[in-house]
Design a protein around this motif. Structure first.
Motif, short mmCIF file in Angstrom:
data_model
loop_
_atom_site.label_atom_id
_atom_site.label_comp_id
_atom_site.label_asym_id
_atom_site.label_seq_id
_atom_site.Cartn_x
_atom_site.Cartn_y
_atom_site.Cartn_z
N ASN A 3 30.97 -58.77 -11.21
CA ASN A 3 31.06 -57.71 -10.20
C ASN A 3 30.33 -56.44 -10.59
OD1 ASN A 3 32.94 -59.25 -8.55
ND2 ASN A 3 34.40 -58.89 -10.20
N VAL A 4 29.30 -56.55 -11.41
CA VAL A 4 28.63 -55.36 -11.92
C VAL A 4 28.07 -54.51 -10.78
CG1 VAL A 4 26.72 -54.53 -13.34
CG2 VAL A 4 28.11 -56.43 -14.13
N ALA A 5 27.39 -55.12 -9.83
CA ALA A 5 26.80 -54.36 -8.73
C ALA A 5 27.88 -53.64 -7.91
CB ALA A 5 25.97 -55.27 -7.83
N SER A 6 28.97 -54.33 -7.63
CA SER A 6 30.06 -53.71 -6.87
C SER A 6 30.67 -52.55 -7.64
CB SER A 6 31.16 -54.74 -6.57
OG SER A 6 30.66 -55.76 -5.73
N ILE A 7 30.85 -52.73 -8.93
CA ILE A 7 31.42 -51.66 -9.76
C ILE A 7 30.49 -50.45 -9.79
CG2 ILE A 7 32.01 -51.03 -12.14
CD1 ILE A 7 33.14 -53.93 -12.42
N LEU A 8 29.20 -50.70 -9.94
CA LEU A 8 28.24 -49.58 -9.96
C LEU A 8 28.24 -48.81 -8.64
CD1 LEU A 8 25.28 -51.24 -11.89
CD2 LEU A 8 26.82 -49.44 -12.72
N ILE A 9 28.28 -49.51 -7.53
CA ILE A 9 28.31 -48.82 -6.24
C ILE A 9 29.63 -48.06 -6.07
CG2 ILE A 9 28.38 -49.12 -3.74
CD1 ILE A 9 26.25 -51.23 -4.01
N ILE A 67 37.70 -45.49 -7.44
CA ILE A 67 38.05 -45.56 -8.87
C ILE A 67 39.07 -46.66 -9.12
CG2 ILE A 67 39.28 -44.35 -10.73
CD1 ILE A 67 37.91 -41.79 -9.79
N VAL A 68 40.11 -46.69 -8.30
CA VAL A 68 41.13 -47.74 -8.46
C VAL A 68 40.49 -49.11 -8.23
CG1 VAL A 68 43.31 -48.65 -7.54
CG2 VAL A 68 43.02 -46.18 -7.85
N GLY A 69 39.56 -49.19 -7.29
CA GLY A 69 38.86 -50.45 -7.04
C GLY A 69 38.06 -50.91 -8.25
N CYS A 70 37.42 -49.99 -8.94
CA CYS A 70 36.69 -50.34 -10.18
C CYS A 70 37.65 -50.91 -11.21
CB CYS A 70 36.00 -49.12 -10.76
SG CYS A 70 34.55 -48.61 -9.88
N ILE A 71 38.76 -50.23 -11.39
CA ILE A 71 39.75 -50.67 -12.38
C ILE A 71 40.28 -52.05 -12.01
CG2 ILE A 71 42.03 -50.17 -13.35
CD1 ILE A 71 41.26 -47.14 -12.95
N MET A 117 23.98 -46.62 3.19
CA MET A 117 23.50 -47.97 2.88
C MET A 117 24.24 -48.63 1.71
SD MET A 117 19.44 -47.87 3.82
CE MET A 117 19.02 -46.46 2.82
N PRO A 118 24.39 -47.97 0.56
CA PRO A 118 25.16 -48.63 -0.51
C PRO A 118 26.64 -48.77 -0.16
CG PRO A 118 24.32 -46.51 -1.26
CD PRO A 118 23.73 -46.75 0.08
N ALA A 119 27.18 -47.85 0.65
CA ALA A 119 28.58 -47.98 1.04
C ALA A 119 28.78 -49.23 1.89
CB ALA A 119 29.03 -46.73 1.80
N VAL A 120 27.87 -49.50 2.81
CA VAL A 120 27.96 -50.71 3.63
C VAL A 120 27.76 -51.95 2.76
CG1 VAL A 120 26.85 -52.00 5.50
CG2 VAL A 120 27.34 -49.58 5.79
N MET A 121 26.86 -51.88 1.79
CA MET A 121 26.68 -53.00 0.87
C MET A 121 27.98 -53.29 0.12
SD MET A 121 22.80 -52.30 -0.60
CE MET A 121 23.28 -52.76 -2.21
N VAL A 123 31.03 -52.67 1.17
CA VAL A 123 31.95 -53.29 2.13
C VAL A 123 31.63 -54.79 2.23
CG1 VAL A 123 32.65 -53.44 4.56
CG2 VAL A 123 32.42 -51.21 3.47
N TYR A 124 30.37 -55.12 2.36
CA TYR A 124 29.95 -56.51 2.49
C TYR A 124 30.30 -57.32 1.25
CZ TYR A 124 26.89 -60.53 3.13
OH TYR A 124 26.41 -61.80 3.24
N TRP A 125 29.97 -56.80 0.06
CA TRP A 125 30.22 -57.53 -1.16
C TRP A 125 31.69 -57.68 -1.49
CZ3 TRP A 125 26.05 -54.57 -4.41
CH2 TRP A 125 24.80 -55.11 -4.13
N LEU A 126 32.49 -56.69 -1.12
CA LEU A 126 33.91 -56.72 -1.49
C LEU A 126 34.79 -57.36 -0.41
CD1 LEU A 126 34.01 -53.19 -3.09
CD2 LEU A 126 34.20 -55.38 -4.29
N ASN A 127 34.20 -57.72 0.70
CA ASN A 127 34.96 -58.33 1.79
C ASN A 127 35.31 -59.76 1.45
OD1 ASN A 127 36.17 -58.88 4.20
ND2 ASN A 127 34.27 -58.99 5.35
#
Length: 127
Positions: A3-9, A67-71, A117-121, A123-127
């Motif tokens: 989940n590196v990309a999701s964590i970075l965003i 932040i909580v999502g990253c954790i 744009m990264p916020a929508v990405m 949403v897509y990746w974490l859905n």
């Protein structure tokens, strides 16, 4: 680390919104004064403090959820809080975009799209 990309965003969104919320919270009067001038020819001219408070709350919720999502992603690969953080981020950015368009600040609106744009990405990746 799947989940590196999701964590970075999510970190990007958390920094963006928590710093912005900090600025609004600790420099409230300066922000209200500037925004009153920014929106003086719009329907929001008499609602600037209330609108700013609304945006502040949404920014803080977005940042904290990110932040909580990253954790959560790091601990158990859970995506719920990160997903909600990304969704709240999108909602917040859409509200900011609406304000910029209402004020006819098209350069400011264009800048918000860069954050959207990264916020929508996310949403897509974490859905």
């Amino acid at each position: 680390m799947n989940n590196v990309a999701s964590i970075l965003i999510l970190i990007f969104l958390a920094i963006t919104f928590l710093q912005s919320g900090y600025d609004k919270l600790f420099y409230w009067k300066d922000n209200v004064d500037w925004l009153k001038g920014h929106f003086d020819k719009t329907q929001l001219k008499n609602l600037v403090p209330l609108a700013l408070l609304h945006i502040l709350v949404l920014e803080l919720i977005s940042g904290i959820l990110c932040i909580v999502g990253c954790i959560e992603l790091l601990i158990n690969n859970g995506r719920l809080f990160g997903f909600y953080g990304a969704v709240f981020s999108c909602i917040t950015l859409l509200m900011l975009l609406f304000g910029q368009r209402l004020a006819k600040d098209y350069d400011g609106a264009r800048t918000i799209v860069i954050y959207f744009m990264p916020a929508v990405m996310a949403v897509y990746w974490l859905n």
